[in-house]
Design a protein around this motif. Sequence first.
Motif, PDB file in Angstrom:
ATOM      1  N   GLY A  88      27.314  -5.757 -89.515  1.00  0.00           N
ATOM      2  CA  GLY A  88      26.628  -6.409 -90.046  1.00  0.00           C
ATOM      3  C   GLY A  88      27.107  -7.724 -89.998  1.00  0.00           C
ATOM      4  N   LYS A  89      26.346  -9.130 -91.114  1.00  0.00           N
ATOM      5  CA  LYS A  89      26.704 -10.143 -90.674  1.00  0.00           C
ATOM      6  C   LYS A  89      27.077 -10.486 -92.211  1.00  0.00           C
ATOM      7  N   ARG A  90      27.633 -11.652 -92.012  1.00  0.00           N
ATOM      8  CA  ARG A  90      28.126 -12.773 -93.341  1.00  0.00           C
ATOM      9  C   ARG A  90      28.212 -13.889 -92.818  1.00  0.00           C
ATOM     10  N   VAL A  91      27.201 -14.332 -93.951  1.00  0.00           N
ATOM     11  CA  VAL A  91      26.530 -15.417 -94.684  1.00  0.00           C
ATOM     12  C   VAL A  91      27.013 -16.719 -95.484  1.00  0.00           C
ATOM     13  N   GLU A  92      27.838 -17.743 -95.227  1.00  0.00           N
ATOM     14  CA  GLU A  92      28.083 -18.695 -96.446  1.00  0.00           C
ATOM     15  C   GLU A  92      27.200 -19.511 -96.644  1.00  0.00           C
ATOM     16  N   ILE A  93      26.835 -19.637 -98.097  1.00  0.00           N
ATOM     17  CA  ILE A  93      25.624 -20.639 -98.540  1.00  0.00           C
ATOM     18  C   ILE A  93      26.587 -21.451 -99.594  1.00  0.00           C
ATOM     19  N   GLU A  94      26.158 -23.266 -99.145  1.00  0.00           N
ATOM     20  CA  GLU A  94      27.111 -23.727-100.364  1.00  0.00           C
ATOM     21  C   GLU A  94      26.008 -24.758-100.958  1.00  0.00           C
ATOM     22  N   PHE A  95      25.891 -24.456-102.294  1.00  0.00           N
ATOM     23  CA  PHE A  95      25.596 -25.269-103.485  1.00  0.00           C
ATOM     24  C   PHE A  95      25.893 -26.290-103.645  1.00  0.00           C
ATOM     25  N   ASP A  96      25.194 -27.325-103.839  1.00  0.00           N
ATOM     26  CA  ASP A  96      25.543 -28.925-104.236  1.00  0.00           C
ATOM     27  C   ASP A  96      26.543 -28.833-106.221  1.00  0.00           C
ATOM     28  N   GLU A  97      26.829 -29.581-105.927  1.00  0.00           N
ATOM     29  CA  GLU A  97      27.195 -29.302-108.226  1.00  0.00           C
ATOM     30  C   GLU A  97      26.128 -29.271-108.801  1.00  0.00           C
ATOM     31  N   HIS A  98      24.827 -30.081-108.248  1.00  0.00           N
ATOM     32  CA  HIS A  98      23.706 -30.194-109.127  1.00  0.00           C
ATOM     33  C   HIS A  98      23.305 -28.227-109.599  1.00  0.00           C
ATOM     34  N   ALA A  99      23.202 -27.637-108.308  1.00  0.00           N
ATOM     35  CA  ALA A  99      22.165 -26.736-108.195  1.00  0.00           C
ATOM     36  C   ALA A  99      22.104 -25.651-109.448  1.00  0.00           C
ATOM     37  N   GLN A 100      21.199 -25.322-110.083  1.00  0.00           N
ATOM     38  CA  GLN A 100      20.580 -23.796-110.802  1.00  0.00           C
ATOM     39  C   GLN A 100      20.207 -23.321-110.234  1.00  0.00           C
ATOM     40  N   ASN A 101      20.202 -21.562-111.194  1.00  0.00           N
ATOM     41  CA  ASN A 101      19.004 -20.482-109.750  1.00  0.00           C
ATOM     42  C   ASN A 101      19.631 -20.391-108.970  1.00  0.00           C
ATOM     43  N   ILE A 102      21.092 -20.413-109.123  1.00  0.00           N
ATOM     44  CA  ILE A 102      21.750 -20.327-107.465  1.00  0.00           C
ATOM     45  C   ILE A 102      21.929 -18.867-107.286  1.00  0.00           C
ATOM     46  N   GLU A 103      22.288 -18.106-108.285  1.00  0.00           N
ATOM     47  CA  GLU A 103      21.865 -16.222-108.411  1.00  0.00           C
ATOM     48  C   GLU A 103      20.465 -16.034-107.303  1.00  0.00           C
ATOM     49  N   GLU A 104      19.177 -16.497-108.614  1.00  0.00           N
ATOM     50  CA  GLU A 104      18.027 -16.301-108.324  1.00  0.00           C
ATOM     51  C   GLU A 104      17.475 -16.784-106.520  1.00  0.00           C
ATOM     52  N   GLN A 105      18.309 -18.254-105.794  1.00  0.00           N
ATOM     53  CA  GLN A 105      17.447 -19.238-104.616  1.00  0.00           C
ATOM     54  C   GLN A 105      18.516 -17.226-103.724  1.00  0.00           C
ATOM     55  N   SER A 106      20.068 -17.383-104.012  1.00  0.00           N
ATOM     56  CA  SER A 106      20.546 -16.599-102.666  1.00  0.00           C
ATOM     57  C   SER A 106      19.482 -16.070-102.742  1.00  0.00           C
ATOM     58  N   ARG A 107      19.157 -14.630-103.933  1.00  0.00           N
ATOM     59  CA  ARG A 107      18.456 -13.587-103.871  1.00  0.00           C
ATOM     60  C   ARG A 107      17.248 -13.760-102.603  1.00  0.00           C
ATOM     61  N   VAL A 108      16.620 -14.841-103.119  1.00  0.00           N
ATOM     62  CA  VAL A 108      14.842 -15.370-102.320  1.00  0.00           C
ATOM     63  C   VAL A 108      15.563 -15.532-101.429  1.00  0.00           C
ATOM     64  N   ILE A 109      16.845 -16.295-100.132  1.00  0.00           N
ATOM     65  CA  ILE A 109      17.187 -16.648 -99.471  1.00  0.00           C
ATOM     66  C   ILE A 109      17.581 -14.775 -98.529  1.00  0.00           C
ATOM     67  N   ALA A 110      18.234 -14.248 -99.236  1.00  0.00           N
ATOM     68  CA  ALA A 110      18.711 -13.499 -98.622  1.00  0.00           C
ATOM     69  C   ALA A 110      17.599 -12.754 -98.033  1.00  0.00           C
ATOM     70  N   ASP A 111      16.834 -11.940 -99.120  1.00  0.00           N
ATOM     71  CA  ASP A 111      15.743 -11.062 -99.041  1.00  0.00           C
ATOM     72  C   ASP A 111      14.847 -11.713 -97.568  1.00  0.00           C
ATOM     73  N   GLN A 112      14.475 -12.958 -98.030  1.00  0.00           N
ATOM     74  CA  GLN A 112      12.926 -13.240 -97.579  1.00  0.00           C
ATOM     75  C   GLN A 112      13.488 -14.583 -96.081  1.00  0.00           C
ATOM     76  N   LEU A 113      14.569 -14.161 -96.101  1.00  0.00           N
ATOM     77  CA  LEU A 113      14.909 -15.062 -94.907  1.00  0.00           C
ATOM     78  C   LEU A 113      16.176 -13.714 -94.015  1.00  0.00           C
ATOM     79  N   LEU A 114      17.634 -14.128 -94.515  1.00  0.00           N
ATOM     80  CA  LEU A 114      18.631 -13.342 -94.008  1.00  0.00           C
ATOM     81  C   LEU A 114      18.196 -11.971 -93.163  1.00  0.00           C
ATOM     82  N   ALA A 115      17.906 -11.035 -94.494  1.00  0.00           N
ATOM     83  CA  ALA A 115      17.483  -9.700 -93.571  1.00  0.00           C
ATOM     84  C   ALA A 115      16.111  -9.107 -93.799  1.00  0.00           C
ATOM     85  N   ASN A 116      16.577  -8.076 -93.175  1.00  0.00           N
ATOM     86  CA  ASN A 116      14.850  -7.349 -92.926  1.00  0.00           C
ATOM     87  C   ASN A 116      15.090  -6.577 -94.249  1.00  0.00           C
ATOM     88  N   PRO A 117      14.245  -6.383 -95.368  1.00  0.00           N
ATOM     89  CA  PRO A 117      14.754  -5.277 -96.031  1.00  0.00           C
ATOM     90  C   PRO A 117      14.333  -3.787 -95.918  1.00  0.00           C
TER      91      PRO A 117
END
Length: 91
Positions: free
Chosen positions: A40-69
Amino acid sequence: MARVVVDVMLKSEILDPQGEAVLGALPRLGVGDVASVRIGKRVEIEFDEHAQNIEEQSRVIADQLLANPVIENFTVSIEQGSTETGPVGAP
């Protein structure tokens, strides 16, 4: 700072030729007790300290860019205030 780790793996019903190649090579290394290998593959993403909705943003990134569902599953792990560590393994 929040670090998000996205792990992407082929679904179990999808053939994994890379995993099969590694499995076939293991006996040449003297390893014979492995039943299967999946790559498989592992992707690490660092959000800045002021980021909000990190889990939601991460799921969008994973679903629409990193993985082929259609053929891949992914997991998202959030590490708040993570400390940096070096790589593990041989030098």
